[in-house]
Every structure is written in structure tokens, then in C-alpha cells.
Design a protein around this motif. Sequence first.
Motif, PDB file in Angstrom:
ATOM      1  N   TYR A 217      11.606  10.165   0.991  1.00  0.00           N
ATOM      2  CA  TYR A 217      10.773  11.071   1.632  1.00  0.00           C
ATOM      3  C   TYR A 217       9.181  10.451   1.745  1.00  0.00           C
ATOM      4  O   TYR A 217       8.471  10.808   2.462  1.00  0.00           O
ATOM      5  N   GLY A 218       8.718   9.690   0.739  1.00  0.00           N
ATOM      6  CA  GLY A 218       7.550   9.386   0.773  1.00  0.00           C
ATOM      7  C   GLY A 218       6.697  10.001  -0.276  1.00  0.00           C
ATOM      8  O   GLY A 218       6.383  11.067  -0.354  1.00  0.00           O
ATOM      9  N   VAL A 219       5.943   9.034  -1.123  1.00  0.00           N
ATOM     10  CA  VAL A 219       5.094   9.480  -1.876  1.00  0.00           C
ATOM     11  C   VAL A 219       3.613  10.167  -1.114  1.00  0.00           C
ATOM     12  O   VAL A 219       3.345  11.217  -1.424  1.00  0.00           O
ATOM     13  N   GLY A 220       3.456   9.553  -0.024  1.00  0.00           N
ATOM     14  CA  GLY A 220       2.223  10.269   0.660  1.00  0.00           C
ATOM     15  C   GLY A 220       2.752  11.412   1.103  1.00  0.00           C
ATOM     16  O   GLY A 220       1.879  12.537   1.202  1.00  0.00           O
ATOM     17  N   GLN A 221       3.743  11.789   1.658  1.00  0.00           N
ATOM     18  CA  GLN A 221       4.136  12.988   2.209  1.00  0.00           C
ATOM     19  C   GLN A 221       4.448  13.977   0.977  1.00  0.00           C
ATOM     20  O   GLN A 221       3.964  15.057   1.107  1.00  0.00           O
ATOM     21  N   PHE A 222       4.933  13.528  -0.127  1.00  0.00           N
ATOM     22  CA  PHE A 222       5.093  14.504  -1.265  1.00  0.00           C
ATOM     23  C   PHE A 222       3.737  14.744  -1.864  1.00  0.00           C
ATOM     24  O   PHE A 222       3.663  15.993  -2.307  1.00  0.00           O
ATOM     25  N   SER A 223       2.710  13.828  -1.880  1.00  0.00           N
ATOM     26  CA  SER A 223       1.581  14.365  -2.357  1.00  0.00           C
ATOM     27  C   SER A 223       0.719  15.243  -1.209  1.00  0.00           C
ATOM     28  O   SER A 223      -0.038  16.295  -1.779  1.00  0.00           O
ATOM     29  N   ASP A 224       1.019  15.243  -0.074  1.00  0.00           N
ATOM     30  CA  ASP A 224       0.445  16.152   0.989  1.00  0.00           C
ATOM     31  C   ASP A 224       1.151  17.450   0.566  1.00  0.00           C
ATOM     32  O   ASP A 224       0.367  18.444   0.774  1.00  0.00           O
ATOM     33  N   ASP A 225       2.358  17.540   0.331  1.00  0.00           N
ATOM     34  CA  ASP A 225       2.906  18.789   0.319  1.00  0.00           C
ATOM     35  C   ASP A 225       2.341  19.552  -1.049  1.00  0.00           C
ATOM     36  O   ASP A 225       2.155  20.763  -1.171  1.00  0.00           O
TER      37      ASP A 225
ATOM     38  N   ARG B   3       1.229   8.657  -8.532  1.00  0.00           N
ATOM     39  CA  ARG B   3       1.617   8.055  -7.372  1.00  0.00           C
ATOM     40  C   ARG B   3       2.532   6.786  -7.546  1.00  0.00           C
ATOM     41  O   ARG B   3       3.385   6.364  -7.159  1.00  0.00           O
ATOM     42  N   LEU B   4       1.729   5.988  -8.576  1.00  0.00           N
ATOM     43  CA  LEU B   4       2.256   4.642  -8.888  1.00  0.00           C
ATOM     44  C   LEU B   4       3.276   4.841  -9.699  1.00  0.00           C
ATOM     45  O   LEU B   4       4.350   4.108  -9.692  1.00  0.00           O
ATOM     46  N   CYS B   5       3.676   5.807 -10.746  1.00  0.00           N
ATOM     47  CA  CYS B   5       4.655   6.216 -11.481  1.00  0.00           C
ATOM     48  C   CYS B   5       5.900   6.472 -10.656  1.00  0.00           C
ATOM     49  O   CYS B   5       6.843   6.255 -10.892  1.00  0.00           O
ATOM     50  N   TRP B   6       5.643   7.579  -9.656  1.00  0.00           N
ATOM     51  CA  TRP B   6       6.410   7.645  -8.683  1.00  0.00           C
ATOM     52  C   TRP B   6       7.294   6.749  -7.876  1.00  0.00           C
ATOM     53  O   TRP B   6       8.376   6.574  -7.750  1.00  0.00           O
ATOM     54  N   LYS B   7       6.580   5.951  -7.426  1.00  0.00           N
ATOM     55  CA  LYS B   7       6.841   4.810  -6.468  1.00  0.00           C
ATOM     56  C   LYS B   7       7.658   3.630  -7.300  1.00  0.00           C
ATOM     57  O   LYS B   7       8.536   2.878  -6.883  1.00  0.00           O
ATOM     58  N   PHE B   8       6.880   3.128  -8.320  1.00  0.00           N
ATOM     59  CA  PHE B   8       7.216   1.889  -9.056  1.00  0.00           C
ATOM     60  C   PHE B   8       7.865   2.042 -10.508  1.00  0.00           C
ATOM     61  O   PHE B   8       8.878   1.512 -10.664  1.00  0.00           O
TER      62      PHE B   8
ATOM     63  N   PHE C 278      11.301   4.207   9.382  1.00  0.00           N
ATOM     64  CA  PHE C 278      11.557   3.166  10.156  1.00  0.00           C
ATOM     65  C   PHE C 278      10.257   2.119  10.391  1.00  0.00           C
ATOM     66  O   PHE C 278      10.404   0.947  11.082  1.00  0.00           O
ATOM     67  N   THR C 279       9.110   2.488   9.727  1.00  0.00           N
ATOM     68  CA  THR C 279       7.920   1.727   9.920  1.00  0.00           C
ATOM     69  C   THR C 279       7.646   1.038   8.490  1.00  0.00           C
ATOM     70  O   THR C 279       7.795   1.899   7.531  1.00  0.00           O
ATOM     71  N   LEU C 280       6.729   0.218   8.514  1.00  0.00           N
ATOM     72  CA  LEU C 280       6.494  -0.532   7.293  1.00  0.00           C
ATOM     73  C   LEU C 280       5.621  -0.017   6.595  1.00  0.00           C
ATOM     74  O   LEU C 280       5.580   0.086   5.322  1.00  0.00           O
ATOM     75  N   ARG C 281       4.609   0.742   7.274  1.00  0.00           N
ATOM     76  CA  ARG C 281       3.431   1.584   6.617  1.00  0.00           C
ATOM     77  C   ARG C 281       4.336   2.378   5.697  1.00  0.00           C
ATOM     78  O   ARG C 281       3.732   2.796   4.445  1.00  0.00           O
ATOM     79  N   HIS C 282       5.232   3.159   5.801  1.00  0.00           N
ATOM     80  CA  HIS C 282       5.943   4.300   5.243  1.00  0.00           C
ATOM     81  C   HIS C 282       6.434   3.779   3.794  1.00  0.00           C
ATOM     82  O   HIS C 282       6.024   4.117   2.695  1.00  0.00           O
ATOM     83  N   TRP C 283       6.738   2.425   4.043  1.00  0.00           N
ATOM     84  CA  TRP C 283       7.471   1.851   2.526  1.00  0.00           C
ATOM     85  C   TRP C 283       6.369   1.314   1.862  1.00  0.00           C
ATOM     86  O   TRP C 283       6.621   1.103   0.567  1.00  0.00           O
ATOM     87  N   LEU C 284       5.236   0.963   2.323  1.00  0.00           N
ATOM     88  CA  LEU C 284       3.982   0.295   1.710  1.00  0.00           C
ATOM     89  C   LEU C 284       3.132   1.438   1.133  1.00  0.00           C
ATOM     90  O   LEU C 284       2.302   1.197   0.093  1.00  0.00           O
ATOM     91  N   MET C 285       3.315   2.568   1.803  1.00  0.00           N
ATOM     92  CA  MET C 285       2.091   3.530   1.089  1.00  0.00           C
ATOM     93  C   MET C 285       2.263   3.939  -0.419  1.00  0.00           C
ATOM     94  O   MET C 285       3.296   4.275  -0.689  1.00  0.00           O
ATOM     95  N   VAL C 286       1.298   4.145  -0.891  1.00  0.00           N
ATOM     96  CA  VAL C 286       1.282   4.631  -2.096  1.00  0.00           C
ATOM     97  C   VAL C 286       0.510   6.008  -2.167  1.00  0.00           C
ATOM     98  O   VAL C 286      -0.896   5.850  -1.933  1.00  0.00           O
TER      99      VAL C 286
END
Length: 590
Positions: free
Chosen positions: A469-477, A491-496, A582-590
Motif C-alpha cells: 500500500y505504501g507508507v506515503g499513501q498510508f501517511s496521506d490517509d 514511518r521508519l518503524c513501519w517500513k523497516f 511498479f515504480t521504483l519511487r514507490h518502494w523507496l519512499m518513506v
Amino acid sequence: MGKAEKLHNISSFPSLCIIKARSPVKQMSSVVAKESNAMGPKEMELILVKEQNGMQFTNSTLINPAQTSIETEERETWGKKIDFLLSVIGFAVDLANVWRFPYLCYKNGGGVGFTVILISLYVGFFYNVIIAWALHYFFSSFTMDLPWIHCNNTWNSLNCSDTRFSNSSDSFDINDTYKTTPAAEYFERGVLHLHQSKGIDDLGLPRWQLTSCLVIVIVLLYFSLWKGVKTSGKVVWITATMPYVVLTALLLRGVTLPGAIDGIKAYLSVDFYRLCEASVWIDAATQICFSLGVGFGVLIAFSSYNKFTNNCYRDAIITTSVNSLTSFFSGFVIFSFLGYMSQKHNVPIGDVAKDGPGLIFIIYPEAIATLPLSSAWAVVFFIMLLTLGIDSAMGGMESVITGLIDEFKFLHRHRELFTLFIVLSTFLTSLFCVTNGGIYVFTLLDHFAAGTSILFGVLIEAIGVAWFYGVGQFSDDIKQMIGRRPGLYWRLCWKFVSPCFLLFVVVVSIVTFRPPNYGTYIFPDWANVVGWIIATSSMAMVPIYATYKFCSLPGSFREKLAYAITPEKEHGLVENGEVRQFTLRHWLMV
């Protein structure tokens, strides 16, 4: 849960934030406009709020000019904010805080929706039995002489000894296999009738005394749940607050006992070398998941009845803080009495401290029996256990009921009957735990139902939210809900941090697996196989549902994958070939 609409994470903060994938911009206003895709038609959502019998109901009508149908959804909300907080705290603060957390501190030095539904259901099979035991003890406490203080009862064996412990240096060892205490024999022979069973393959018939107590528990659960949060939100006013009154009273009495300070010192002593042992981290992860309820779906179920703009961040901080402080506080209560028992019988406190039912149904009753007005203290203690158990059982049942009702909408019109079906199913299965050999079934379920499986469920939730789903999108929600984005720490806790830690404990828990046992009884191989079937049946829901969903989606393999890993609100973008996953930005975003 509910077509994967509810998102959950290892941190309890997002556990209380309910994001609906189809309409994340929904606000508690009269009319809300949103875009279904970048260039598509606008959808209008009309939300009406009405109040009935002190309960607020929301009626949501989704109007799309491109559609000819109107989707209407009505969902009740909590009558008062405090009802929600007490319900969550009542579930989080349970018997695990009293019997598991203090012992672990001493010992250690100092498609997921269906998975969690199944785990909650499995836990309900044996958790209600604990409440039935407490109810049996509660009724037995209304006597001048408590039944677990002498060896002259019909259930006692020749090995029972009132003088098993001594204040002399020649005291018996607490692990002496030839002598038992009256409290131990009352629990195992007077209540469980364990001596009439040879093992898990010799269960016998349900005991009518425990069955009667179990019926009372089931009836209480049903009438607390049958109307949803309308009734459960009122029950927790008693069940969530009573334990604190009792714990405080017991602490005030416990610290005045001789040896209490030694017990508290043992509780607070820290052995940092134990942090190098993997079992310490597994115990810690399982304890917080089991106690706080992360991964059981209960926090999600309760939170789904909140308004969209509810401050989930504040609720998460309050709930986790109260839960942790209660666990820490209960340790003082437990170990003040264990220190007293240690000094009274002249044995090391390590020989007195036990985990699980033995602590609250053998050691603690034995300590209470030595106090003046012991019957009154026993009544107070088991009232606390009953209130701790009832509200947690209510939370577990509510997660099952709400999860299935949200997934299968037609059940919403028959909540009372469906609730009756769930509690009756739980009752019938729990009957295996109130037979002569029921403690063996109980131990098997306790060991396998919510150990590795709950950690696996939380791991998949963490990965699903933070990575797919993505930390960025989740944070926006979350910003749309409470007005601000979560900080970098979250965000760092959720992601890593959370996924890596959970992956570690899941792998280690499997590699270091030890078969269950009850005392000297070793379970047969077929029982361990059954246990693993129970554990894997809940974990298997993830790949089974994922495979079903993938095969049922239209398009090529790439299109199926895109639809499977994107929320429903972004399916319009998938049709246009725009898949952020499908984009690299999605997977690197924190």
C-alpha cells in the motif's frame, strides 16, 4: 478484513486508523466530492448522521453519474468516546497482563483478515475456559474455609501434604514429585479431575460443574455482543475499570506482607545478558501481540465504529501506554505475594514463580489462603479475573463477528442470529477443554493457536501496509483523518524496523520450536501434528485467498498482479497503465 479494506500494522498506531480503500477521503460532512480516477467522472458521497437511543448512525450514499445504481451503507458508531477507549483498553488489559507479563519479566531478566479472524476464533475456544475456571473458583470462595487449604477433601490424594513446605533449612523442594500442595490438588483434581485421564487420547466426558460455568460465560458474552457496540460499549464501563480497583487493593495488602520487598526486587532485577537469547525476543513479541491485541483484528473491529475524523494517534498512545503500565503495575502485585510465599516456605523465588494457569489458579490462591479474611480476598481476586477475562473475550468475539459481517454483507441484517451461531460454536468446541483431560486440549491450543501464527499474521500486515500500500499513501490517509502526517519515526518503524524484527522472530520461533508439555506429560506425536495443523490453517489463509483473488481477476499476468497489489480506489489508474507499485519511487519512499 472485509475485502481487505481494513489496513493494519505492527505498530499499534495504525491499528487504530481504519482506512477504507474505496473511499479514503470520506469526511463527516454533509456532501463530499471525489474523483474515481484522474480523468473519470466525479462521485458524490452523501453522509447523513442520525441518533437513536444514544447511538449515532451514519448513512452513506455513494452517487456516481456513470452508474445506474446507488450504494447505501449504514454503520453504527460509538455513543461516547470513552466507550471506545474503555473497550480497547479492556481488551488489551487481560489475563495475559496478570499471568504472563510478570513471569516473562522475571524469566527473561527484567487475505490477512481471515487469518486474524481464525486466530481469534481459535483463542476463543480455550480463553473462555479460563473464565469458566475463574467462575468456578469464585463460587467456591463463598465458604468460611477455602477448599484449597486442607488435604481432607474427597479429591485429595495420599501425596497431598499441608506441610510440604517448611520454614526450616530442611524444607521440601518445591519440585518434589512425591508431594503436592492442597492448592495444586484442588486445581488439578478438584476442578479439572485430571487424575481421571491418562492423556489427551483419554479425555472423558465434560464435567458438569465446569460446563455450567462455561454456559454462564457464553450467555454473558452473547448478551454483551448481540447488539454490537450498543451493548458492549456499556458493559466495559464495569469490566475495564474493576481490575484497577482490585489490583490496587491487592497491592496495598501485598506490600505489607513479609518478604514482599524481596519479591519486588526479584521482579525489578535486570539481567542484560538474557537479551542475547532469541527466546527473550520471541516471548516479548508474542506477549505484546497477545496482550495488546495487535494482529487479532480486535483493534480494527472496534475502531471501525469510530467517526472517520477520530484522532487515532491519541487513542493509540493512550491504549499502548495504559496496557504497558498495567502490565508493569500488575507485576508488583504478583511478585509481592510471590515474595511472601518464598519467605514463608523458605524456597527461592524462582521455584515459586510459574507461568500460565499455575500462577493464578495454584500459587496465588495458596497465598491468599494464608491471609486474614482469606475468603473475602479470594472473592475480590476472582472478580478481577472475571472482569479481565470477559472484556477480552468480548473483544476477540467482536473481531470475528465484525470481520465476517463486513465481508458478507447479508449477515448484517441477522447480527443477533449470527452472534448466537458464533458463541454456540465456540461453546461446543470449548467442551473438549472441560473434560477430565481437557487441560491437555487447552495446553495444545494455547501453544499453537496464537504463537507463530499471530506473529506471521502481523508480519504480513506490516508488509502489506508499509510496502504494497505504501507508507506515503498510508501517511496521506492518516493526514486526512487527523490533519497531520505521522512523523519520520513512525514511518521508519513501519517500513523497516517492524517488518525486519517480525521476520526475525517468526523464523527463530519456527527454528527453535519446542513441543508442548503439561508438567511431566509429553504430548504424543499425533497431537503435535494436530497442533501444527491448527497453526498453519490460519497462516494458510494468506496464500489461499491471494491465489483465489489472483485467479479471479481479469487480464494478463501483469494486469492481474497490478489489480491484486493495488487498493480498489486505484483500479481506474491500473486500467490506464498507471501502477505506482511498479515504480521504483514507490518502494523507496518513506
